[in-house]
Design a protein around this motif. Structure first.
Motif, short mmCIF file in Angstrom:
data_model
loop_
_atom_site.label_atom_id
_atom_site.label_comp_id
_atom_site.label_asym_id
_atom_site.label_seq_id
_atom_site.Cartn_x
_atom_site.Cartn_y
_atom_site.Cartn_z
N PHE A 136 17.16 -3.88 -1.57
CA PHE A 136 15.84 -3.81 -0.95
C PHE A 136 15.95 -3.40 0.52
N LEU A 137 16.84 -4.05 1.26
CA LEU A 137 17.00 -3.73 2.68
C LEU A 137 17.46 -2.29 2.88
N CYS A 173 6.78 1.04 5.00
CA CYS A 173 7.85 1.42 4.07
C CYS A 173 7.97 0.43 2.92
N GLU A 174 7.68 -0.84 3.15
CA GLU A 174 7.76 -1.83 2.09
C GLU A 174 6.74 -1.55 0.99
N GLN A 175 5.73 -0.74 1.29
CA GLN A 175 4.72 -0.41 0.30
C GLN A 175 5.01 0.91 -0.41
N ALA A 176 6.09 1.58 -0.03
CA ALA A 176 6.49 2.82 -0.70
C ALA A 176 6.99 2.47 -2.11
N ALA A 177 6.89 3.42 -3.02
CA ALA A 177 7.18 3.17 -4.43
C ALA A 177 8.59 2.61 -4.66
N HIS A 178 9.59 3.21 -4.05
CA HIS A 178 10.96 2.77 -4.27
C HIS A 178 11.17 1.36 -3.70
N CYS A 179 10.59 1.08 -2.56
CA CYS A 179 10.73 -0.25 -1.97
C CYS A 179 9.99 -1.30 -2.78
N ARG A 232 11.10 7.63 9.40
CA ARG A 232 9.76 7.54 9.98
C ARG A 232 9.73 7.00 11.40
N LEU A 233 10.72 6.23 11.80
CA LEU A 233 10.63 5.48 13.05
C LEU A 233 10.50 6.39 14.26
N HIS A 289 16.25 2.92 4.78
CA HIS A 289 16.34 4.36 4.56
C HIS A 289 14.98 5.00 4.86
N CYS A 290 13.93 4.39 4.38
CA CYS A 290 12.58 4.88 4.66
C CYS A 290 12.27 4.80 6.15
#
Length: 66
Positions: free
Chosen positions: A49-50, A12-18, A60-61, A55-56
């Protein structure tokens, strides 16, 4: 054993919004650390950021746990 939460967080940290919110956080941290006397902190940017990451992760979890 690999913790699925950590794996999903990394994805998720690599998703565009993150990535966008992480860049804002990094810029703030650079700005604050470059000054010797400032009242500014990066709390707002950290929470944004958190929030974006969590949210992402929330979407997915449980797919990864099943």
């Amino acid at each position: 054993m690999v913790d699925p939460l950590e794996t999903v967080r990394q994805k998720c940290e690599q998703a565009a919004h993150c990535v966008h919110t992480r860049e804002r956080l990094d810029a703030c941290e650079s700005r604050v650390s470059s000054r010797s006397n400032t009242e500014e902190d990066c709390t707002e940017e950290l929470f944004e950021f958190l929030h974006a990451r969590d949210h992402c992760v929330s979407h997915r979890l449980f797919r990864a746990v099943k």
